[in-house]
Write a protein that holds these residues in place. Structure first.
Motif, short mmCIF file in Angstrom:
data_model
loop_
_atom_site.label_atom_id
_atom_site.label_comp_id
_atom_site.label_asym_id
_atom_site.label_seq_id
_atom_site.Cartn_x
_atom_site.Cartn_y
_atom_site.Cartn_z
N GLU A 34 7.53 57.68 -0.99
CA GLU A 34 8.02 59.02 -0.61
C GLU A 34 8.85 59.00 0.67
O GLU A 34 9.90 59.63 0.74
CB GLU A 34 6.84 59.98 -0.44
N HIS A 49 7.43 64.48 -3.14
CA HIS A 49 6.06 64.19 -3.55
C HIS A 49 6.15 63.40 -4.85
O HIS A 49 6.78 63.85 -5.81
CB HIS A 49 5.25 65.47 -3.74
N GLN A 50 5.54 62.21 -4.86
CA GLN A 50 5.63 61.33 -6.02
C GLN A 50 4.24 60.80 -6.38
O GLN A 50 3.55 60.25 -5.53
CB GLN A 50 6.53 60.13 -5.72
N ASP A 51 3.87 60.94 -7.63
CA ASP A 51 2.65 60.35 -8.18
C ASP A 51 3.15 59.37 -9.25
O ASP A 51 3.26 59.70 -10.43
CB ASP A 51 1.75 61.43 -8.78
N TRP A 58 6.46 64.51 -9.96
CA TRP A 58 7.29 64.30 -8.79
C TRP A 58 8.07 65.57 -8.50
O TRP A 58 8.39 66.34 -9.41
CB TRP A 58 8.23 63.09 -8.96
N THR A 60 11.07 67.26 -5.43
CA THR A 60 11.89 67.12 -4.25
C THR A 60 12.79 68.36 -4.13
O THR A 60 13.03 69.05 -5.12
CB THR A 60 12.76 65.84 -4.27
N LYS A 73 11.97 69.05 -10.13
CA LYS A 73 10.64 68.54 -10.42
C LYS A 73 10.61 67.93 -11.80
O LYS A 73 11.48 68.19 -12.64
CB LYS A 73 9.60 69.65 -10.31
#
Length: 144
Positions: A34, A49-51, A58, A60, A73
């Motif tokens: 991130e 935010h990244q999973d 995710w 941004t 997203k």
């Protein structure tokens, strides 16, 4: 060493190829960490935010050159560390899928970014944005 190439897959798709002067691990980290992603991706501070796992989400907020903010997203459809990211993302016309493929080229990494779009206008905008991303990623890796 940098190489640019555009190959049309269909009327509403694009494919961009770059050879980056960085090992695959560094390119993968730049795209999936991130804090690193935020530094080169035109993202607003604190918005990434990244999973990074299949089914992971995710988000941004991208700030374009005119200062306009765009919330983006999606989710990760496929994740193969240091090789493949397939992501879907919400667009004004529905959703689209973007694929990042990484190939170790010894001293560098070949990165192929492709996307299928719903219209020629969407494709042209997405291709322009992806070209800017790859330009910025190239500069970020060179400075690292």
């Amino acid at each position: 060493m940098e190489q640019k190439e555009m190959m049309t897959m269909s009327d509403f798709s694009y494919r961009l190829t770059r050879t980056l002067d960085a090992p695959v691990a560094a390119v993968w980290q730049a795209w999936t960490d991130e804090k690193q992603y935020e530094q080169w991706s035109y993202s607003a501070p604190g918005s990434v935010h990244q999973d990074v796992r299949p089914g992971g989400a995710w988000t941004t907020t991208v700030v374009d050159p005119a200062g306009n903010r765009h919330d983006i997203k999606g989710s990760y459809l496929e994740v193969e560390p240091e090789r493949l990211l397939v992501m879907d993302m919400a667009t004004p016309t529905g959703s689209t899928v973007m694929k990042l493929e990484l190939t170790d080229k010894g001293a560098g990494t070949e990165a192929v970014l492709s996307q299928d779009c719903a219209s020629a206008e969407e494709r042209d905008m997405a291709e322009q944005g992806s070209t800017m991303l790859l330009d910025s990623l190239t500069a970020f890796l060179a400075a690292s």
